[in-house]
Structures are given as C-alpha cells and as structure tokens.
Design a protein around this motif. Structure first.
Motif, mmCIF file in Angstrom:
data_model
loop_
_atom_site.group_PDB
_atom_site.id
_atom_site.type_symbol
_atom_site.label_atom_id
_atom_site.label_comp_id
_atom_site.label_asym_id
_atom_site.label_seq_id
_atom_site.Cartn_x
_atom_site.Cartn_y
_atom_site.Cartn_z
ATOM 1 N N LEU A 421 34.196 1.319 83.344
ATOM 2 C CA LEU A 421 33.869 2.270 84.162
ATOM 3 C C LEU A 421 32.390 1.939 84.609
ATOM 4 O O LEU A 421 31.297 1.908 83.524
ATOM 5 C CB LEU A 421 33.662 3.624 83.635
ATOM 6 N N SER A 422 31.978 1.634 85.577
ATOM 7 C CA SER A 422 30.552 1.132 86.010
ATOM 8 C C SER A 422 30.106 2.139 87.243
ATOM 9 O O SER A 422 30.855 2.856 87.759
ATOM 10 C CB SER A 422 30.602 -0.496 86.599
ATOM 11 N N GLY A 423 28.590 2.027 87.529
ATOM 12 C CA GLY A 423 28.294 2.637 88.670
ATOM 13 C C GLY A 423 28.154 3.986 88.289
ATOM 14 O O GLY A 423 27.930 4.876 89.105
ATOM 15 N N VAL A 424 27.876 4.508 86.987
ATOM 16 C CA VAL A 424 27.673 5.918 86.406
ATOM 17 C C VAL A 424 26.380 5.962 85.488
ATOM 18 O O VAL A 424 26.070 4.694 84.826
ATOM 19 C CB VAL A 424 28.912 6.582 85.680
ATOM 20 N N LEU A 425 25.657 6.944 85.433
ATOM 21 C CA LEU A 425 24.471 7.210 84.688
ATOM 22 C C LEU A 425 25.039 7.572 83.313
ATOM 23 O O LEU A 425 25.428 8.784 83.478
ATOM 24 C CB LEU A 425 23.424 7.864 85.491
ATOM 25 N N ALA A 426 25.265 6.958 82.472
ATOM 26 C CA ALA A 426 25.268 7.379 81.009
ATOM 27 C C ALA A 426 24.933 7.167 79.803
ATOM 28 O O ALA A 426 24.030 6.138 79.816
ATOM 29 C CB ALA A 426 27.300 6.959 81.185
ATOM 30 N N THR A 427 24.803 7.960 78.936
ATOM 31 C CA THR A 427 24.275 7.563 77.445
ATOM 32 C C THR A 427 25.335 7.695 76.437
ATOM 33 O O THR A 427 25.952 8.525 76.368
ATOM 34 C CB THR A 427 23.129 8.594 77.092
ATOM 35 N N ALA A 442 21.878 4.784 73.569
ATOM 36 C CA ALA A 442 21.501 3.795 74.607
ATOM 37 C C ALA A 442 22.052 3.773 75.616
ATOM 38 O O ALA A 442 23.204 4.570 75.865
ATOM 39 C CB ALA A 442 21.929 2.456 73.974
ATOM 40 N N GLU A 443 21.404 3.578 76.533
ATOM 41 C CA GLU A 443 21.881 3.800 78.131
ATOM 42 C C GLU A 443 22.952 2.696 78.483
ATOM 43 O O GLU A 443 22.892 1.616 78.075
ATOM 44 C CB GLU A 443 20.700 3.798 79.006
ATOM 45 N N TYR A 451 27.599 -0.783 76.968
ATOM 46 C CA TYR A 451 26.581 -0.329 76.135
ATOM 47 C C TYR A 451 26.345 -1.444 74.764
ATOM 48 O O TYR A 451 27.048 -2.115 74.351
ATOM 49 C CB TYR A 451 26.668 0.816 75.701
ATOM 50 N N SER A 452 25.038 -1.229 73.981
ATOM 51 C CA SER A 452 24.663 -1.786 72.873
ATOM 52 C C SER A 452 24.097 -0.894 71.997
ATOM 53 O O SER A 452 22.844 -0.596 72.656
ATOM 54 C CB SER A 452 24.178 -2.998 73.182
ATOM 55 N N LEU A 453 24.118 -0.700 70.736
ATOM 56 C CA LEU A 453 23.531 0.143 69.933
ATOM 57 C C LEU A 453 22.941 -0.762 68.549
ATOM 58 O O LEU A 453 23.869 -1.395 68.106
ATOM 59 C CB LEU A 453 24.318 1.434 69.459
ATOM 60 N N SER A 454 21.849 -0.534 68.274
ATOM 61 C CA SER A 454 21.268 -0.956 66.929
ATOM 62 C C SER A 454 21.160 -0.038 65.867
ATOM 63 O O SER A 454 20.799 0.927 66.180
ATOM 64 C CB SER A 454 19.781 -1.612 67.374
ATOM 65 N N VAL A 455 22.031 -0.055 64.898
ATOM 66 C CA VAL A 455 22.393 0.846 63.955
ATOM 67 C C VAL A 455 22.112 0.279 62.573
ATOM 68 O O VAL A 455 21.945 -1.035 62.480
ATOM 69 C CB VAL A 455 23.633 1.462 64.064
ATOM 70 N N THR A 456 22.129 1.097 61.459
ATOM 71 C CA THR A 456 22.128 0.794 60.030
ATOM 72 C C THR A 456 23.782 0.754 59.664
ATOM 73 O O THR A 456 24.584 1.112 60.369
ATOM 74 C CB THR A 456 21.464 1.739 59.279
#
Length: 871
Positions: A421-427, A442-443, A451-456
């Motif tokens: 799913l592209s072309g949307v503003l999402a978080t 992450a946006e 998307y990509s999140l840095s986590v523990t």
C-alpha cells in the motif's frame, strides 16, 4: 481547561484591537531586504440599513494567482472610523481578500466574506461594502443579584470567526448579538477590577445552517465579588517575591481568578462569598519549588481573608544523558522525579542532550520517559539527594544512562491482495510489553509503503495510523512481533479496504425525511458516524471480512429540541454490509430505513445537589445513560438553590425510567443511578405531552481521588513538549506538530486539566471517573489551535479497575475517545496494555479525552451504580 480562561482572554483580545493594534501594516520588504513597492487598501463599510458601520474590524490576506482566501495568512487590517471608512497601508501591490466583522452592538449585521480588492500605490475609490443581515440572533439579559445589570460586555464565540461577537448590556440589562448558523458559546467578559464574576460555564446556543431566521434567548447570572482574598508571597528570608501567580478556584462552582505579584509581593483578589482553594504557581526558573500546599478558605460577604505563602528555595538539577559512557545529544522525552513517598514532584522536557529540574531538600529517583522514535531505551532510574539550601542557588549535575536500540522491525503495509500500500500518509506505532522500553513510531514511506523501526529486543504490538485517507483503515487488533538482539524482524502489516457499503435514510413516522440527524455504525473491525443530509439520507463506506457480507450495528442520535419536535434515539440494530455492485465503486446496494419515533409522553425529573451539606449552584448535571428516553435540561447547571430539572420525553408503551446522571462540580462527582421509576402513560400521537413531576432526586457529591492537578505550561512548537501527570497520564507533542500561521511567533501554551463533566451519547457513555481536557493556544495572540496537528501527538491514558467496574466497563470494552461535535470519537488504533493498565494512542486533535464504552442495546440492562434510587 477551566471554562473562564477563554472569556478572560476574549476580553483582553477585544481591548487589544480597540487600543493597542496599529492601523498600518508593517512595511513590506523584499526577500533580499530591499523595500518593495508600497500599496494600500481602502474603502467604506455600511450596515445593512445603509448607515456607516463604525468600529467594524477589517481583516485581509493576500490571494495568489488562481488561489483563494486562506485564513492562515489572515492579518488584522483596520477598524472603521466615524464615516465607516478604513485604510490599510504599507503592503505590497497585489490581490487581497477581505473579511469584515461587524461592530459591537449591531445584532442586525453579520460577517462579510468573499470581498476581493486590488492593492495599488494610489487605491482607487471603490463602492461601499455592505455587511449582510445576520440570519440568527442571540439575545438575553444580564442580571446581578436578580437585578438587570448594564454595561456588561457579552462575548459569543462561534465556529467561523477569529474574534468573538460582542454586545454590551443596556440599562435594562438586555443585549443582542447577530450571528450565523452553527454552535455558539455565550458568556460575560469578566475583566481585571470587575466587581462581579461569572460562576457558570458558557451558555451553548445551536442554530441550523443557512439563512433561516432564528432567535435564541439566554440569561447570564453574575455573582457579586463582595469578598476579598489577599496575602503576601515571600521567600525564606521574608523578602517579597515579584512575578508569582496566585490562583483561587471556587469549590462550589467553576469560577476562578488569578493575580501576579509586583515588587511588594502582595496580591488581592475579589471573590464571591463561599469556599475557595488558594494555590501558588511559582516560577521554577528562579529556583522556587512547586510543592506548596493548597489552602482552603471560606469567606463571607464583605469579608477579607488573608492567606500568605512562603516560597522554598531549591536546587537546580543540571542534567545530561550518557549512552555507554558517551554523551547523547539527540534525546527527546520527559525527565521526571519521584520523592521518597512515591509522589511525582517535578518534570522537565528534554531537548537534545540536556534537561533541568528544580528540587528541594530530600531524596529522589530520576528517570526519563523517552519520546516515540527516540532510538534509545532507558537503562533505569538514578537516585539523587538534594542537600539543605544555602545562601545561593545550588546547581547539581546528574547524568541519566541510556542504551541504544539494538534491534529493528521492518516491513510493508499490504492489502489483502498482497500488494504494498503506497501513496498514503501513515505512521507505524510500536508499543512494548516491557515497562522499561520506550514506545517507538516511524512514518511510512509513501512511495513504497515500507516502514522501519529501531527498537529494543523483546515483544512489541504494532498498529497503523492513517492520516487523511478515506479508503483504507488499519485492523483494530494490533500485530504482535518478537525480535532478538542485533536482529531485524520482518513483519508486513495487513490493511483493510473500505470495500463495502451501508446506506439508508432517516424518516419520521409519517415518512418525512429528517436531515441533520447523527447515525453511526460499529463492530470489532471498524466504527464511524455521520450526519444525514437534507433528504434524510446517510451512507458509510466500511471494510468487509474477506470481501464478504459483514454484520454491523447501526444506530442513531436524534434531535429533541422541544416537546413537540422530539425524536427518540433509535436502539442499535444489526445490519449487513455488502460489497458494491460490480464496476460501480462504492455504490449503494441497499437502503435501510430508520424510523425516528416521535415522543408521545412527557414528565419532569427534578433534583438538588449538596456539597458538604450545602446546596451547590453551578454543578454540571449530564445524562450518561438514558435508556431510550430523551432528557432535555431546563438549564445548563444547578441554580442558586442547588436545583436541576430535566424535561423527559418518551414513546408509547414506555412505563419505567431507567438511566444514569453524571453530577460534578470542582473536584467532586457522583454517578447517580435511576432505576425503574414509574412514568405517566403516553398520550396518543399528536396530543400535547404531559409534564407530571417525578419524585425529587437528592444527590450528595463525593471527592474524586487520584485526579491530577491542572497544568499550564509554555513551550516552543519547534521543539515539541511532553509531560507526565501525577496519575501516570503521558502526553507528547512532537516538534513541528502545532500548526502556526506565518505571522505567529514560535511560542504556545498548553493547558491540561481534569474533566469531570463527561456527556453520554446513544453510542457511548463514560467508562471512568474523569477525563482530561487538553488545549493549545498561541501565546502571541491567544488563538486556540483547533486545526489538526501536523504530526500526531502521543497520549497514554491509565485506568483503574475500580473506575471501570463502577461504570459497567472492562479493560477490553473501554475505549479512549475525544468529545467533538456532540459525539465521542474513538481514537484510531489504540493499544490496550493490561500489564501496565494503560491505553496508548495517537491524537491529531486536542479536546476532552476520556475512556468510554459502547452503550448497550438493552434499555433495561443494569450496571453497578454508585448511588441508586429505590425500585
């Protein structure tokens, strides 16, 4: 927010226009610093009668080629003089739009919009501008001690004007204001030095949109400020302290007032007779602590009570952050301090690599609540002991240890077809199952849907918030992911498509369409609400389960303005949502008609409210569970004798009244349960409703425990803001989230206050003892931020099991929601953490947030009450 903040600010703004603002715009400059060609705008404004409009306010904004008037670029231009003329100079040549607001005390005139003029070096003569006739009118009387009072400015705030409409009461105490359609709040302006106060919240007036002529009448009752609370503010040496704010708040009503000390450290605040709480809001930047007791005083008519305070000196904690022994300079979050008793005593927003706290002598534990997306996790709290005060302010350095996130979660948003799913503003939002880990977000890349999140390392609950997108929604249930140290977990997040439709119309029992009625749908996948059109129609685009027919609940909140035009809310019913016809998009495939039943029976419910044995005026009485019966209050709050009343309306065959009332004032509240009171028999259709009086309800208020104190803080929107309240509520406003206009300075004020008066609707009722009102204003002009935030704020609401049980809810049935437009709107993709007993969500708008639960379709269901009547 306390109701009167807005009205006092409104008075100051009105005075600012009339006294302080210049009538000449700042000189225009080129981008290189050189002067551009100077131009001007001028004209004449007339009232609808053709007479000159003296004192009309003219706003202007540049209109680019092919563009439209943008309120975000709006600037104050001028105030018309005795012949109705105005002149705006010192602007660049070009096309400008004007908005003209009518003068005070001209109820016949409305706002003029849609005017376009050319700004030239020699403005040409233009035809007079004529203000339109105001289609709606708010009129009423201002009284003091039962006597009509003259010379009182009345302000009306509406949906489409920056400044309030205003009028001043005449010799007979009467006033009149011309307005447009929409919801308006009306209250007297209480300025410094006034000999009167206003105890109630603003009166709410609602008009239909359009040009239909309507008039609403309100009565504004003032309270005489015949008593005084005075005192001094000194430091430990006995020296007076300047610049300290003292606030008094009535225990018996919603009235409050404040005073800021001058060089002598003295304050004096006129008040009405009664019981008042007095508190000091010290200046932390100068080393004075906020841990001051709240004094409660009772003052009689014409009496002066002295209540003085001594400020304690503290130590400034100069803090920093360390990651593996090295300084960290990119940390965002809220640093907090607990004292040895376990109470939260101080917080500070951390920006970059530093923070600052003011603490008094004692032992503390310091920690940090990191902002989402920080890339770090706290390594634990640090103990700190503050020594006794000395003659000079002490500065104590401290470092908080952090650890860098060593894992990652990445993936794509994917539709049921498997397509990204592209072309949307999402978080993407990640909530940890460990209390030591910080939430992350992450946006989503709009071009790829990645998307990509840095986590523990650990287990995380993922959800998605989509901004401004109508076609796609995220699943209600979060996606659980577990990731190890130095690993990247790949997890695609499924998205739902609104591939189904529910459509219908609302009609009365004679088949006439009913416009402007609220209709809602809900199930465990999705929920939404809308307003019917003029033809009574409504339509929802909803997600289906795997593209197949899906069951939803459908219900309505209908208007009940008068006994003759009262429609009872429809109880929820099951309705099947189906896919649209092939190739026709989201076209209606079935129309479900909802019949709005007109009330045929009526009665009056009366009661009185006591607070510590005294009849209490100004108490809010709201219906939170109405059991299929319409309640119409005869006044907004209890009167001077502590009394309230509701006109009840009900349908044929309804013989018993069951419902719940929420009654609150100050920091006290009670949920009053009414169980199966007998009602008079219904009349036949078209017969006037009976108004028999039911047995009197008597309610004794009780204190709400654990409720946090209100906070008022100023911050820079470019840096963001966050806080942790004493009840564990966390609020984080990211940098750049507050939408400022071009002419506004980078400074905003946030007010967070407990909210006890929580209304109920046919769809939701409250599920906890109190909520929180969150409001942001621009410091430079006191403009409230009503637009959506550019970046969602992060809110964590705690809950107590006793509160949920008391309101007939469970953790899984309660939902965080904001009250907006007479409706509760549930937060998108909220997360429930039963281990920490919190709900986490993103908020794009401020307002009153609380925990609510869906209303039951069973009007005879019983829930655990706080108080109840006899059967």
């Amino acid at each position: 927010m306390r109701p009167h903040h807005r009205w006092q600010a409104g008075l100051g703004l009105a005075l600012l226009i009339m006294v302080a603002l210049p009538l000449t715009a700042p000189a225009a400059r080129s981008s290189a610093g050189g002067a551009l060609a100077q131009a001007g705008l001028s004209g004449v404004v007339n009232l609808p009668s053709g007479a000159p409009a003296v004192g009309a306010i003219v706003w202007y904004a540049p209109i680019p080629a092919g563009g439209v008037y943008d309120e975000r670029d709006e600037q104050f231009g001028a105030i018309t003089v005795s012949d109705g003329s105005f002149s705006i100079t010192g602007i660049v040549t070009g096309t400008y739009g004007l908005v003209v607001e009518p003068p005070e005390n001209t109820p016949q005139a409305g706002v003029l919009r849609g005017v376009t003029l050319q700004a030239l070096s020699a403005p040409p003569a233009t035809p007079p501008l004529t203000l339109p006739a105001a289609p709606k009118r708010i009129e009423g009387t201002v009284t003091l001690g039962g006597t009509p009072t003259s010379g009182v400015q009345v302000l009306a705030y509406g949906p489409s004007s920056i400044w309030p409409r205003s009028a001043t009461s005449g010799a007979d105490g009467r006033f009149a204001v011309g307005v447009e359609g929409g919801t308006w709040e009306v209250a007297p302006a209480v300025g410094p030095g006034s000999t009167y106060g206003y105890d109630g919240p603003p009166s709410t007036v609602r008009f239909a949109e359009g040009s239909t002529v309507e008039t609403a009448t309100v009565t504004l009752t003032l309270a005489s400020l015949s008593a005084t609370i005075t005192g001094s503010i000194t430091d430990a040496s006995g020296a007076p302290v300047e610049g300290i704010t003292v606030e008094v708040a009535s225990v018996e009503s919603s009235r409050f007032a404040s005073y800021t000390t001058y060089f002598d450290g003295l304050y004096s605040i006129p008040v009405s007779p009664g019981v008042w709480e007095v508190r000091v809001l010290p200046d932390l930047s100068r080393g004075y602590t906020p841990a001051l007791p709240v004094a409660t005083v009772e003052v009689a008519d014409s009496q002066t009570i002295t209540q003085s305070f001594t400020l304690l000196s503290g130590a400034v904690v100069d803090g920093s952050f360390l990651v593996d022994g090295d300084p960290a300079t990119d940390v965002q979050g809220t640093v907090y301090a607990w004292d040895s008793a376990g109470d939260l005593v101080a917080t500070s927003y951390a920006e970059g690599g530093s923070f600052s706290l003011v603490l008094t002598t004692g032992a503390y534990s310091l920690g940090v609540d990191l902002a989402p997306g920080s890339g770090y996790t706290t390594a634990g709290e640090v103990g700190l002991t503050i020594p006794p005060p000395t003659s000079t302010l002490q500065v104590i350095p401290v470092s908080l240890p952090l650890s860098a996130n060593s894992a990652a979660i990445a993936g794509f948003l994917r539709l049921g077809s498997g397509e990204a799913l592209s072309g949307v503003l999402a978080t993407v939002i990640a909530i940890p199952d460990s209390p030591d880990a910080a939430p992350q977000w992450a946006e989503v890349e709009d071009a790829t849907g990645a998307y990509s999140l840095s986590v523990t390392p650990g287990t995380w609950a993922l959800s998605v918030a989509i901004d401004g997108e109508e076609l796609y929604v995220a699943p209600v249930d979060p996606i659980i992911v577990t990731v190890g140290a130095d690993e990247t977990a790949t997890k695609d997040l499924p998205m739902l498509t609104r591939d189904g439709v529910i459509a219908g119309e609302v009609r009365d029992e004679q088949g006439n369409p009913l416009g402007g009625q609220i209709v809602w749908v809900s199930n465990d996948l999705f929920e939404d609400q809308t307003v019917t059109g003029a033809d009574g129609s409504f339509r929802f685009a909803v997600p289906l389960r795997n593209g197949a027919n899906t069951l939803y609940e459908l219900g309505g909140d209908f208007t009940c303005d008068t006994a003759e035009a009262c429609y009872l809310d429809s109880l929820p019913e099951g309705i099947m949502a189906g896919p649209p016809a092939s190739g026709s998009g989201l076209a209606e495939i079935e129309v479900r008609q909802i019949e709005a039943r007109r009330a045929t029976g009526g009665a009056t419910l009366v009661g009185e409210v006591n607070n510590d044995g005294r009849k209490t005026s100004g108490a809010s009485v709201l219906v939170i569970n109405q059991g299929g019966i319409a309640f119409r209050p005869t006044s907004d709050d209890t009167d001077g004798a502590g009394a309230f009343s509701f006109a009840l309306a009900y349908g044929a065959g309804q013989s018993r009244l069951s419902g719940e009332l929420s009654i609150s004032v100050g920091r006290k509240k009670v949920i009053y349960r009414i169980r199966r009171l007998s009602l008079p028999a219904s009349a036949s259709a078209g017969v006037a409703l009976a108004q028999s009086t039911l047995p009197t309800v008597t309610v004794d208020l009780a204190s709400v425990t654990g409720m946090p104190e209100p906070i008022v803080e100023t911050f820079k929107p470019s840096l963001g803001w966050s806080t942790v309240l004493s009840d564990g509520t966390r609020i984080q406003i990211p940098p750049g989230a507050v939408p400022l206009r071009a002419s506004e300075e980078d400074s905003a004020r946030v007010v967070v206050a407990p909210a006890l008066a929580l209304p109920g609707t046919a769809q939701y009722r409250e599920a906890a003892t109190y909520g929180l009102s969150i409001a942001i204003t621009v410091v430079s002009n006191n403009r409230p931020i009503t637009e959506r935030l550019a970046i969602p704020a992060r809110v964590v609401l705690p809950y107590r099991l006793d509160d949920l049980d008391q309101n007939g809810a469970t953790p899984s049935s309660a939902r965080p929601a904001v009250y907006s437009g007479d409706l509760w709107r549930v937060a998108d993709n909220y997360q429930l953490d039963q281990a920490t007993r919190t709900y986490s969500f993103q908020a794009t708008t401020m307002g009153t947030w609380a925990l609510v639960r869906p209303q039951s379709a069973c009007s005879g269901c019983t829930f655990l009450p706080m108080l109840e009547t006899a059967p």
